[in-house]
Design a protein around this motif. Sequence first.
Motif, PDB file in Angstrom:
ATOM      1  N   UNK A   1       0.820  -1.214   0.000  1.00  0.00           N
ATOM      2  CA  UNK A   1       0.000   0.000   0.000  1.00  0.00           C
ATOM      3  C   UNK A   1       0.853   1.263   0.000  1.00  0.00           C
ATOM      4  N   UNK A   2       2.045   1.184   0.580  1.00  0.00           N
ATOM      5  CA  UNK A   2       2.965   2.326   0.629  1.00  0.00           C
ATOM      6  C   UNK A   2       3.939   2.340  -0.555  1.00  0.00           C
ATOM      7  N   UNK A   3       3.686   1.491  -1.549  1.00  0.00           N
ATOM      8  CA  UNK A   3       4.477   1.409  -2.789  1.00  0.00           C
ATOM      9  C   UNK A   3       5.873   0.822  -2.619  1.00  0.00           C
ATOM     10  N   UNK A   4       6.120   0.081  -1.557  1.00  0.00           N
ATOM     11  CA  UNK A   4       7.358  -0.693  -1.464  1.00  0.00           C
ATOM     12  C   UNK A   4       7.185  -1.881  -2.403  1.00  0.00           C
ATOM     13  N   UNK A   5       8.220  -2.180  -3.177  1.00  0.00           N
ATOM     14  CA  UNK A   5       8.129  -3.242  -4.176  1.00  0.00           C
ATOM     15  C   UNK A   5       9.123  -4.363  -3.879  1.00  0.00           C
ATOM     16  N   UNK A   6       8.687  -5.615  -4.108  1.00  0.00           N
ATOM     17  CA  UNK A   6       9.596  -6.743  -3.901  1.00  0.00           C
ATOM     18  C   UNK A   6      10.811  -6.652  -4.817  1.00  0.00           C
ATOM     19  N   UNK A   7      11.983  -6.986  -4.249  1.00  0.00           N
ATOM     20  CA  UNK A   7      13.240  -7.000  -5.009  1.00  0.00           C
ATOM     21  C   UNK A   7      13.697  -8.415  -5.309  1.00  0.00           C
ATOM     22  N   UNK A   8      13.808  -9.201  -4.258  1.00  0.00           N
ATOM     23  CA  UNK A   8      14.342 -10.556  -4.394  1.00  0.00           C
ATOM     24  C   UNK A   8      13.925 -11.345  -3.152  1.00  0.00           C
ATOM     25  N   UNK A   9      13.813 -12.651  -3.327  1.00  0.00           N
ATOM     26  CA  UNK A   9      13.510 -13.535  -2.201  1.00  0.00           C
ATOM     27  C   UNK A   9      14.680 -14.475  -2.001  1.00  0.00           C
ATOM     28  N   UNK A  10      15.149 -14.551  -0.757  1.00  0.00           N
ATOM     29  CA  UNK A  10      16.236 -15.450  -0.380  1.00  0.00           C
ATOM     30  C   UNK A  10      15.612 -16.630   0.368  1.00  0.00           C
ATOM     31  N   UNK A  11      15.781 -17.813  -0.192  1.00  0.00           N
ATOM     32  CA  UNK A  11      15.253 -19.047   0.390  1.00  0.00           C
ATOM     33  C   UNK A  11      16.449 -19.800   0.950  1.00  0.00           C
ATOM     34  N   UNK A  12      16.488 -19.956   2.278  1.00  0.00           N
ATOM     35  CA  UNK A  12      17.672 -20.582   2.861  1.00  0.00           C
ATOM     36  C   UNK A  12      17.313 -21.485   4.029  1.00  0.00           C
ATOM     37  N   UNK A  13      18.248 -22.393   4.298  1.00  0.00           N
ATOM     38  CA  UNK A  13      18.200 -23.229   5.495  1.00  0.00           C
ATOM     39  C   UNK A  13      19.337 -22.772   6.383  1.00  0.00           C
ATOM     40  N   UNK A  14      19.028 -22.542   7.662  1.00  0.00           N
ATOM     41  CA  UNK A  14      20.012 -21.988   8.608  1.00  0.00           C
ATOM     42  C   UNK A  14      20.143 -22.896   9.817  1.00  0.00           C
ATOM     43  N   UNK A  15      21.404 -23.061  10.250  1.00  0.00           N
ATOM     44  CA  UNK A  15      21.725 -23.793  11.484  1.00  0.00           C
ATOM     45  C   UNK A  15      22.606 -22.879  12.327  1.00  0.00           C
ATOM     46  N   UNK A  16      22.209 -22.644  13.576  1.00  0.00           N
ATOM     47  CA  UNK A  16      22.907 -21.697  14.447  1.00  0.00           C
ATOM     48  C   UNK A  16      23.698 -22.429  15.522  1.00  0.00           C
ATOM     49  N   UNK A  17      24.902 -21.924  15.782  1.00  0.00           N
ATOM     50  CA  UNK A  17      25.759 -22.418  16.854  1.00  0.00           C
ATOM     51  C   UNK A  17      26.103 -21.207  17.730  1.00  0.00           C
ATOM     52  N   UNK A  18      25.842 -21.293  19.030  1.00  0.00           N
ATOM     53  CA  UNK A  18      26.077 -20.139  19.907  1.00  0.00           C
ATOM     54  C   UNK A  18      27.230 -20.414  20.865  1.00  0.00           C
ATOM     55  N   UNK A  19      28.114 -19.420  20.935  1.00  0.00           N
ATOM     56  CA  UNK A  19      29.204 -19.403  21.903  1.00  0.00           C
ATOM     57  C   UNK A  19      29.028 -18.131  22.733  1.00  0.00           C
ATOM     58  N   UNK A  20      29.769 -17.971  23.822  1.00  0.00           N
ATOM     59  CA  UNK A  20      29.523 -16.806  24.681  1.00  0.00           C
ATOM     60  C   UNK A  20      29.543 -15.445  23.977  1.00  0.00           C
ATOM     61  N   UNK A  21      30.465 -15.208  23.047  1.00  0.00           N
ATOM     62  CA  UNK A  21      30.545 -13.896  22.405  1.00  0.00           C
ATOM     63  C   UNK A  21      30.284 -13.918  20.908  1.00  0.00           C
ATOM     64  N   UNK A  22      30.107 -15.096  20.348  1.00  0.00           N
ATOM     65  CA  UNK A  22      29.973 -15.204  18.897  1.00  0.00           C
ATOM     66  C   UNK A  22      28.859 -16.184  18.556  1.00  0.00           C
ATOM     67  N   UNK A  23      28.066 -15.798  17.572  1.00  0.00           N
ATOM     68  CA  UNK A  23      27.092 -16.710  17.002  1.00  0.00           C
ATOM     69  C   UNK A  23      27.607 -17.101  15.626  1.00  0.00           C
ATOM     70  N   UNK A  24      27.609 -18.396  15.346  1.00  0.00           N
ATOM     71  CA  UNK A  24      28.067 -18.912  14.061  1.00  0.00           C
ATOM     72  C   UNK A  24      26.851 -19.530  13.383  1.00  0.00           C
ATOM     73  N   UNK A  25      26.573 -19.094  12.166  1.00  0.00           N
ATOM     74  CA  UNK A  25      25.437 -19.667  11.450  1.00  0.00           C
ATOM     75  C   UNK A  25      25.898 -20.237  10.118  1.00  0.00           C
ATOM     76  N   UNK A  26      25.385 -21.420   9.839  1.00  0.00           N
ATOM     77  CA  UNK A  26      25.621 -22.084   8.569  1.00  0.00           C
ATOM     78  C   UNK A  26      24.371 -21.887   7.730  1.00  0.00           C
ATOM     79  N   UNK A  27      24.542 -21.336   6.538  1.00  0.00           N
ATOM     80  CA  UNK A  27      23.416 -21.084   5.648  1.00  0.00           C
ATOM     81  C   UNK A  27      23.610 -21.830   4.339  1.00  0.00           C
ATOM     82  N   UNK A  28      22.546 -22.483   3.903  1.00  0.00           N
ATOM     83  CA  UNK A  28      22.501 -22.972   2.528  1.00  0.00           C
ATOM     84  C   UNK A  28      21.464 -22.124   1.817  1.00  0.00           C
ATOM     85  N   UNK A  29      21.907 -21.350   0.842  1.00  0.00           N
ATOM     86  CA  UNK A  29      21.047 -20.420   0.122  1.00  0.00           C
ATOM     87  C   UNK A  29      20.749 -21.002  -1.258  1.00  0.00           C
ATOM     88  N   UNK A  30      19.458 -21.212  -1.533  1.00  0.00           N
ATOM     89  CA  UNK A  30      19.059 -21.743  -2.839  1.00  0.00           C
ATOM     90  C   UNK A  30      19.572 -20.817  -3.936  1.00  0.00           C
TER      91      UNK A  30
END
Length: 184
Positions: free
Chosen positions: A103-132
Amino acid sequence: MQYTEVEKKFALPNPDALTTKLTELGAKPSEPTHQIDAYYNAPHRDFLAPESISEWLRIRTEARGSSINFKCWHPVDALIKTHADEYETRVEDVEAIRRLLHALDFRPLVTVDKTREEWKLPEVEVVFDHVEGAGHFVEFEFKGDATSVEDATTRLEEFISSLDVELGEPINRGYPHILLGRDH
């Protein structure tokens, strides 16, 4: 440093050595999640117009809920960004947000389809992404207390180096850049 994101991303052709090292450090993976990230362009300024894209507006949908996110990467005119202002919040009715943006005229640009797995450590987050359509990646995001972007960046780089694991090439652009064929 609330609302500031400091991260490093790499291509990851083979995650085995990294997952082994993270397990040794006591991290455990989350259940993989399927995320659909819909990116939008603003009607009042074209996010794609600058040589180096610095802004993204995204709606994410996944099984654990939906969110809306805006990032502004800094330095704005630099080809390699160091950090981002990030504003994100959960969304109760994602379809209402989609309709609101339309309604505010924002238009779709691109869609990212991914699978994510997160690993958390005290100060760092590590994520593994598979992006189609783009491949496998790993992101390291600083989550600790830092006095500045420079402090967070230094500590994140030291952590990555301490892993002593071969990673793929550094990626200095987001998944939308990759899928849109943009170098920056």
